[in-house]
Design a protein around this motif. Sequence first.
Motif, PDB file in Angstrom:
ATOM      1  N   ASP A 261     -41.028  -8.935 -28.737  1.00  0.00           N
ATOM      2  CA  ASP A 261     -41.631 -10.149 -29.263  1.00  0.00           C
ATOM      3  C   ASP A 261     -40.807 -11.363 -28.839  1.00  0.00           C
ATOM      4  OD1 ASP A 261     -39.404 -10.205 -30.936  1.00  0.00           O
ATOM      5  OD2 ASP A 261     -40.470  -9.353 -32.641  1.00  0.00           O
ATOM      6  N   LEU A 262     -41.145 -12.528 -29.365  1.00  0.00           N
ATOM      7  CA  LEU A 262     -40.475 -13.759 -28.954  1.00  0.00           C
ATOM      8  C   LEU A 262     -38.999 -13.788 -29.333  1.00  0.00           C
ATOM      9  CD1 LEU A 262     -43.249 -16.382 -29.814  1.00  0.00           C
ATOM     10  CD2 LEU A 262     -42.598 -15.522 -27.558  1.00  0.00           C
ATOM     11  N   GLU A 263     -38.618 -12.963 -30.293  1.00  0.00           N
ATOM     12  CA  GLU A 263     -37.217 -12.895 -30.697  1.00  0.00           C
ATOM     13  C   GLU A 263     -36.486 -11.742 -30.022  1.00  0.00           C
ATOM     14  OE1 GLU A 263     -36.669 -13.140 -34.916  1.00  0.00           O
ATOM     15  OE2 GLU A 263     -38.228 -14.658 -35.157  1.00  0.00           O
ATOM     16  N   GLN A 264     -37.084 -11.245 -28.929  1.00  0.00           N
ATOM     17  CA  GLN A 264     -36.472 -10.189 -28.118  1.00  0.00           C
ATOM     18  C   GLN A 264     -36.233  -8.903 -28.900  1.00  0.00           C
ATOM     19  OE1 GLN A 264     -36.238 -10.950 -24.779  1.00  0.00           O
ATOM     20  NE2 GLN A 264     -37.261 -12.796 -25.531  1.00  0.00           N
ATOM     21  N   ARG A 265     -37.178  -8.568 -29.774  1.00  0.00           N
ATOM     22  CA  ARG A 265     -37.103  -7.332 -30.546  1.00  0.00           C
ATOM     23  C   ARG A 265     -38.225  -6.405 -30.096  1.00  0.00           C
ATOM     24  NH1 ARG A 265     -37.544 -10.032 -36.407  1.00  0.00           N
ATOM     25  NH2 ARG A 265     -39.496 -10.609 -35.375  1.00  0.00           N
ATOM     26  N   ASP A 266     -37.915  -5.116 -29.960  1.00  0.00           N
ATOM     27  CA  ASP A 266     -38.943  -4.138 -29.606  1.00  0.00           C
ATOM     28  C   ASP A 266     -40.103  -4.241 -30.591  1.00  0.00           C
ATOM     29  OD1 ASP A 266     -37.281  -3.312 -27.605  1.00  0.00           O
ATOM     30  OD2 ASP A 266     -36.786  -1.368 -28.488  1.00  0.00           O
ATOM     31  N   ARG A 267     -41.335  -4.324 -30.061  1.00  0.00           N
ATOM     32  CA  ARG A 267     -42.468  -4.531 -30.966  1.00  0.00           C
ATOM     33  C   ARG A 267     -43.671  -3.658 -30.650  1.00  0.00           C
ATOM     34  NH1 ARG A 267     -42.372  -5.516 -35.724  1.00  0.00           N
ATOM     35  NH2 ARG A 267     -40.925  -7.237 -35.380  1.00  0.00           N
ATOM     36  N   ILE A 268     -44.002  -3.453 -29.359  1.00  0.00           N
ATOM     37  CA  ILE A 268     -45.124  -2.573 -29.019  1.00  0.00           C
ATOM     38  C   ILE A 268     -44.712  -1.635 -27.909  1.00  0.00           C
ATOM     39  CG2 ILE A 268     -46.800  -4.363 -29.673  1.00  0.00           C
ATOM     40  CD1 ILE A 268     -47.459  -4.570 -26.627  1.00  0.00           C
TER      41      ILE A 268
END
Length: 277
Positions: A261-268
């Motif tokens: 995501d925009l905060e550089q966290r694994d999301r999908i």
Amino acid sequence: MNCIAELLARASRLEQPGAEDAPLILAHVLDRDRSWLYAWPEYRLDDKESARYESLLERRMKGEPLAYLTGHREFWSLDLKITPATLIPRPETELLVEAALALPLQQASVLDLGTGSGAIALALAGERPKWNITATDLSAEALEVAALNAARLQRTNVGFLHGHWFEALDEKQRYHLILCNPPYVAETDPHLQDNGLPYEPQTALVAGTDGLSDLRLIITRAPAYLRPDGWLIVEHGLEQGAAVRQLFEDAGFDQIQTRQDLEQRDRITLGCYSRSP
């Protein structure tokens, strides 16, 4: 009676979380947009309007999500009806939509598992009118909301089925693409007590002791419902990327990718199933 300027000034002095949403709540009560509030600061609310505004603001400051108070939430520039029967769509879930739209699919059969308010299915339906989209949910109440949203948005290429994950489907049906934003929070996660989560349907949030129980089921069973070279895209928790990629690999997927995501966290995570199920 209080005028708009007085009410907003009073709310700006409150220190409770949620008080910053006073303009949105007031605009909702008056059925106006926020710009109207500032254009008519001297407008005085009648007793009924004042009482409703005060009640909703108090509920917001106690933690109730704004979307449940106003009954609306924007997703992919769509104005969606939201009720406590549906999970509130999050901006990060738009990554699922972006990933799906980037796939080289023309006329496609698509499955949205656990549709809730219909956010993902309806966003895709608007962008890809030639896609035939099926959306399922275990909650009949959520499906009613999704169907209302589909009717309001005139999305005629979406159909709805009632059932838990794949149970609503014909076992012979195959899809080019399956998407899902499943529950992925561990039942002991302390965050379940924060940010309005206690007000949202727990069945749409909680997935066993490690948060992966629904993801395991979906990833394991998806190949049986995919066409050759079909895709699966799932949303997951920010610390679950490695575990989900392993589940994809164990189930026989390739071209496996995790996106942030925009905060550089694994999301999908997404993958292609090129084998025969």
